[in-house]
Design an enzyme around this catalytic site. Structure first.
Site, PDB file in Angstrom:
ATOM      1  N   CYS A  43       3.756  -3.910  17.591  1.00 64.42           N
ATOM      2  CA  CYS A  43       3.517  -2.478  17.368  1.00 64.42           C
ATOM      3  C   CYS A  43       3.114  -1.767  18.650  1.00 64.42           C
ATOM      4  O   CYS A  43       3.278  -0.559  18.769  1.00 64.42           O
ATOM      5  CB  CYS A  43       2.454  -2.308  16.297  1.00 64.42           C
TER       6      CYS A  43
ATOM      7  N   GLY B  42       1.602  -2.707   8.814  1.00 68.13           N
ATOM      8  CA  GLY B  42       3.044  -2.703   8.566  1.00 68.13           C
ATOM      9  C   GLY B  42       3.613  -1.344   8.907  1.00 68.13           C
ATOM     10  O   GLY B  42       3.051  -0.617   9.738  1.00 68.13           O
ATOM     11  N   SER B  43       4.702  -0.987   8.248  1.00 71.77           N
ATOM     12  CA  SER B  43       5.397   0.240   8.641  1.00 71.77           C
ATOM     13  C   SER B  43       4.779   1.478   7.996  1.00 71.77           C
ATOM     14  O   SER B  43       4.115   1.404   6.954  1.00 71.77           O
ATOM     15  CB  SER B  43       6.874   0.132   8.256  1.00 71.77           C
TER      16      SER B  43
ATOM     17  N   GLU C 106      -9.988  -0.928  13.411  1.00 71.35           N
ATOM     18  CA  GLU C 106     -10.503  -2.275  13.208  1.00 71.35           C
ATOM     19  C   GLU C 106     -11.128  -2.755  14.511  1.00 71.35           C
ATOM     20  O   GLU C 106     -10.692  -2.365  15.594  1.00 71.35           O
ATOM     21  CB  GLU C 106      -9.376  -3.213  12.737  1.00 71.35           C
TER      22      GLU C 106
ATOM     23  N   GLU D  87      -2.768   0.184   9.504  1.00 71.43           N
ATOM     24  CA  GLU D  87      -2.356  -0.029  10.900  1.00 71.43           C
ATOM     25  C   GLU D  87      -0.834  -0.013  10.922  1.00 71.43           C
ATOM     26  O   GLU D  87      -0.193  -0.936  10.416  1.00 71.43           O
ATOM     27  CB  GLU D  87      -2.859  -1.398  11.394  1.00 71.43           C
TER      28      GLU D  87
ATOM     29  N   THR E 218       5.983   2.065   4.319  1.00 72.95           N
ATOM     30  CA  THR E 218       5.280   1.270   3.307  1.00 72.95           C
ATOM     31  C   THR E 218       3.863   1.814   3.089  1.00 72.95           C
ATOM     32  O   THR E 218       3.372   1.848   1.962  1.00 72.95           O
ATOM     33  CB  THR E 218       5.218  -0.211   3.728  1.00 72.95           C
ATOM     34  N   ALA E 219       3.228   2.276   4.165  1.00 68.05           N
ATOM     35  CA  ALA E 219       1.868   2.819   4.048  1.00 68.05           C
ATOM     36  C   ALA E 219       1.836   4.048   3.148  1.00 68.05           C
ATOM     37  O   ALA E 219       0.894   4.258   2.385  1.00 68.05           O
ATOM     38  CB  ALA E 219       1.324   3.168   5.425  1.00 68.05           C
TER      39      ALA E 219
ATOM     40  N   ASN F 282       5.610  -9.738  12.262  1.00 65.44           N
ATOM     41  CA  ASN F 282       5.790  -9.893  13.713  1.00 65.44           C
ATOM     42  C   ASN F 282       4.789 -10.826  14.374  1.00 65.44           C
ATOM     43  O   ASN F 282       5.145 -11.566  15.294  1.00 65.44           O
ATOM     44  CB  ASN F 282       5.819  -8.519  14.400  1.00 65.44           C
TER      45      ASN F 282
HETATM   46  P1  NAD Z   1       6.603  -3.571   6.208  1.00 62.83           P
HETATM   47  O1  NAD Z   1       5.835  -2.305   5.989  1.00 62.83           O
HETATM   48  O2  NAD Z   1       7.985  -3.646   5.746  1.00 62.83           O
HETATM   49  O3  NAD Z   1       5.841  -4.792   5.519  1.00 62.83           O
HETATM   50  C1  NAD Z   1       4.506  -5.116   5.803  1.00 62.83           C
HETATM   51  C2  NAD Z   1       3.917  -5.850   4.617  1.00 62.83           C
HETATM   52  O4  NAD Z   1       3.852  -4.977   3.496  1.00 62.83           O
HETATM   53  C3  NAD Z   1       4.715  -7.068   4.153  1.00 62.83           C
HETATM   54  O5  NAD Z   1       3.830  -8.080   3.737  1.00 62.83           O
HETATM   55  C4  NAD Z   1       5.481  -6.506   2.970  1.00 62.83           C
HETATM   56  O6  NAD Z   1       5.861  -7.485   2.037  1.00 62.83           O
HETATM   57  C5  NAD Z   1       4.468  -5.567   2.374  1.00 62.83           C
HETATM   58  N1  NAD Z   1       5.019  -4.495   1.544  1.00 62.83           N
HETATM   59  C6  NAD Z   1       6.249  -3.917   1.602  1.00 62.83           C
HETATM   60  N2  NAD Z   1       6.376  -2.979   0.649  1.00 62.83           N
HETATM   61  C7  NAD Z   1       5.202  -2.950  -0.023  1.00 62.83           C
HETATM   62  C8  NAD Z   1       4.712  -2.185  -1.124  1.00 62.83           C
HETATM   63  N3  NAD Z   1       5.470  -1.251  -1.724  1.00 62.83           N
HETATM   64  N4  NAD Z   1       3.464  -2.415  -1.569  1.00 62.83           N
HETATM   65  C9  NAD Z   1       2.686  -3.336  -0.966  1.00 62.83           C
HETATM   66  N5  NAD Z   1       3.088  -4.097   0.063  1.00 62.83           N
HETATM   67  C10 NAD Z   1       4.337  -3.905   0.541  1.00 62.83           C
HETATM   68  O7  NAD Z   1       6.476  -3.887   7.761  1.00 62.83           O
HETATM   69  P2  NAD Z   1       7.173  -5.090   8.546  1.00 62.83           P
HETATM   70  O8  NAD Z   1       8.614  -4.754   8.713  1.00 62.83           O
HETATM   71  O9  NAD Z   1       6.778  -6.386   7.943  1.00 62.83           O
HETATM   72  O10 NAD Z   1       6.428  -4.996   9.958  1.00 62.83           O
HETATM   73  C11 NAD Z   1       6.817  -4.188  11.000  1.00 62.83           C
HETATM   74  C12 NAD Z   1       5.998  -2.930  11.044  1.00 62.83           C
HETATM   75  O11 NAD Z   1       4.619  -3.232  11.181  1.00 62.83           O
HETATM   76  C13 NAD Z   1       6.318  -2.063  12.245  1.00 62.83           C
HETATM   77  O12 NAD Z   1       6.360  -0.725  11.854  1.00 62.83           O
HETATM   78  C14 NAD Z   1       5.142  -2.296  13.176  1.00 62.83           C
HETATM   79  O13 NAD Z   1       4.880  -1.288  14.104  1.00 62.83           O
HETATM   80  C15 NAD Z   1       4.041  -2.437  12.213  1.00 62.83           C
HETATM   81  N6  NAD Z   1       2.904  -3.118  12.827  1.00 62.83           N
HETATM   82  C16 NAD Z   1       1.754  -2.402  13.097  1.00 62.83           C
HETATM   83  C17 NAD Z   1       0.679  -3.028  13.718  1.00 62.83           C
HETATM   84  C18 NAD Z   1      -0.590  -2.282  14.018  1.00 62.83           C
HETATM   85  O14 NAD Z   1      -1.608  -2.945  14.223  1.00 62.83           O
HETATM   86  N7  NAD Z   1      -0.604  -0.961  14.080  1.00 62.83           N
HETATM   87  C19 NAD Z   1       0.773  -4.371  14.061  1.00 62.83           C
HETATM   88  C20 NAD Z   1       1.960  -5.059  13.797  1.00 62.83           C
HETATM   89  C21 NAD Z   1       3.011  -4.420  13.162  1.00 62.83           C
END
Ligand code: NAD
Length: 489
Positions: A289, A233-234, A470, A255, A237-238, A157
């Site tokens: 986010c 990320g999501s 952070e 995050e 995934t976390a 994003n």
């Molecule tokens: P995502 O979790 O799908 O992907 C994030 C990253 O993780 C990508 O680089 C992806 O390739 C990688 N990834 C996916 N599966 C993985 C795995 N099994 N092992 C290691 N890495 C893996 O998230 P997205 O769709 O790219 O982003 C949107 C999400 O991010 C939303 O939920 C949003 O709220 C969140 N987000 C949070 C913040 C914050 O600071 N809290 C900021 C921006 C976005």
């Protein structure tokens, strides 16, 4: 999808040990505003991650032994170089991600530049602790040292903005890094690699491995020589990253997503609140986010608010991201657009009212953008708190507006989701603002404003929105290992 015939495909490479290296296989990357494949991204896996981790390990002894001042000067130089190319970076980010050129120019790239400047400065100002035990004849002090190779994984994003928010503190503290941006938005990370040598970043200090989460991301998370992972990320995934890294007891900073409430009391200054809440709902297509997606309005002003809010939302033009009069660009992918649309359909099926946007206002797109992934700002009213639209992160230009009566009630409802990232409170009663801010289960609370950030202070979420914070001090603590030393005299 068709390929863009007018221009040659952009082919990205990994950046390992100071060199660009091709990969044996590639993934297609789409321009979200046209639906065309325009770029090919390496589909890296274990082998590429292995080479990058080795390069980072080899570079660690020299980089970690440089003084903070030397590292600071290099970070500042890199900031200058990105700033010098700001327009090219902004164009690339907009094309790759679908966001408006205006947003990329005024938010994404300036913030990426600032991330390097900020940590170049903050690294010079940390002090460690010292205590004394006179009766024992002892003094104690702490030392902080870089940890090693940091694995950095970022989402699509805010591509360069969020990646540099990790790279800058990691290398300022003396770590070396292997970064993996999202496979959907890798272009600006690759462009930044072209500037590293000129900035004076030694080979191997910053390595970028491009590819999917399942292959490249997991290889990084599972690598035994990467002791810490910073992930944005999501939440889903976390969870996977936590499981996969558990056997190695890695240090994690997570995050994650949000379902952020805006609470609007009847004494709010609506002339400020309405345009800001439209922005907090729809900025970057709602793909931040921190975006507001549940708006609680006190009953006495509910109908007036709704009328004015919808009128303001309708002013936001959706279309070609490079048109400077456009405020809403394209969503990241066809799949994501479909997912966001389905939420609106579900809300309708449950009896909610869609007041503008998806399915209500026809979208007229300029030639060339008809196959892009567009949705105009969508406002939904009369949604039940337990509806998936009020519980799950939609991450698109959709916001729900509901009424409330009392302070007690709205705090309970605002806290009634699994997330706890950011909240906004609108009121001119300072006592109420403090009371409510205190009781919201949210890592960030903005009152009478949104997205005003001081990078010195902690950023991060509670509950399913994350683990760790952070910021100047928090990132320093995360990216260093502390040692307590006792001296008896
Ligand atoms: P995502 O979790 O799908 O992907 C994030 C990253 O993780 C990508 O680089 C992806 O390739 C990688 N990834 C996916 N599966 C993985 C795995 N099994 N092992 C290691 N890495 C893996 O998230 P997205 O769709 O790219 O982003 C949107 C999400 O991010 C939303 O939920 C949003 O709220 C969140 N987000 C949070 C913040 C914050 O600071 N809290 C900021 C921006 C976005």
């Amino acid at each position: 999808p068709t390929m863009a015939h007018s221009e040659a495909l952009l082919v990205l490479e990994n950046f390992i040990g100071g060199k660009f290296v091709p990969c044996s296989s590639y993934i297609d990357s789409y321009n979200p505003s046209t639906g065309d494949v325009y770029c090919r991204v390496p589909d890296s896996g274990k082998e590429e991650v292995e080479a990058a981790v080795k390069a980072a390990k080899d570079a660690f002894p020299i980089w970690s032994s440089k003084s903070p001042l030397e590292r600071s000067q290099i970070l500042n130089k890199l900031a200058d170089l990105i700033e010098h190319d700001l327009e090219a970076f902004a164009q690339a980010e907009s094309k790759d991600q679908g966001k408006t050129i205006t947003f990329a120019r005024t938010v994404d790239i300036p913030r990426a530049v600032y991330n390097f400047r900020f940590f170049a400065s903050s690294i010079l100002h940390h002090v460690t602790e010292c205590t004394e035990m006179p009766t024992m004849g002892c003094v104690h002090y702490t030392l902080r040292a870089p940890v090693g190779v940091a694995g950095l994984i970022s989402p699509w994003n805010l591509p360069l903005y969020l990646l540099t928010w990790k790279i800058a503190p990691a290398i300022a503290c003396g770590n070396t890094v292997v970064a993996k941006p999202s496979e959907m938005t890798s272009v600006t990370a690759w462009m930044m690699c072209k500037l590293l040598e000129k900035a004076g970043v030694p080979p191997g200090v910053v390595n970028v491995v491009l590819g999917t989460g399942a292959k490249a991301g997991e290889a990084l998370v599972c690598h035994p020589d990467v002791p810490l992972i910073s992930f944005t990320g999501s939440t889903l995934t976390a969870q996977r990253i936590t499981e996969r890294s558990a056997p190695h007891c890695k240090r994690l900073s997570l995050e994650l997503g949000g379902k952020n409430p805006a609470i609007i009391f009847d004494d709010a200054d609506l002339s400020q609140c309405i345009p800001t809440t439209v922005r907090s709902s729809f900025a970057n297509q709602g793909e931040i986010c921190l975006c507001t997606s549940r708006i609680f309005v006190q009953r006495g002003i509910y109908s007036e608010f709704l009328k004015r809010f919808v009128a303001e939302a309708k002013k936001w033009k959706t279309g070609n991201p490079s048109d400077p009069t456009v405020s809403v660009g394209a969503l990241i992918s066809k799949e994501h657009l479909e997912k966001v649309r389905n939420y609106v359909k579900k809300a309708q099926a449950e009896g909610a009212r869609v007041l503008c946007g998806e399915g209500v206002d026809p979208l007229s797109l300029p030639p060339g953008n008809e196959k892009g992934y567009f949705m105009s700002p969508t406002v939904i009213a009369e949604v039940k708190d337990e509806s998936c639209c009020m519980q799950e992160e939609i991450f698109g230009p959709v916001t729900c507006v509901v009424a409330f009566d009392t302070e007690e009630e709205v705090i309970r409802r605002a806290n009634g989701v699994k997330y706890g990232l950011a909240a906004t409170v609108w009121s001119s009663n300072v006592g109420r603002v403090h009371r409510v801010a205190h009781r919201l289960k949210s890592g960030l609370v903005w009152t009478n404003c949104w997205l005003v950030r001081d990078l010195n202070l902690p950023f991060g979420g509670m509950k399913a929105s994350g683990i760790g914070r952070e910021g100047a001090k928090d990132s320093y603590e995360f990216f260093t290992e502390v040692k307590t030393i006792t001296i008896k005299h």
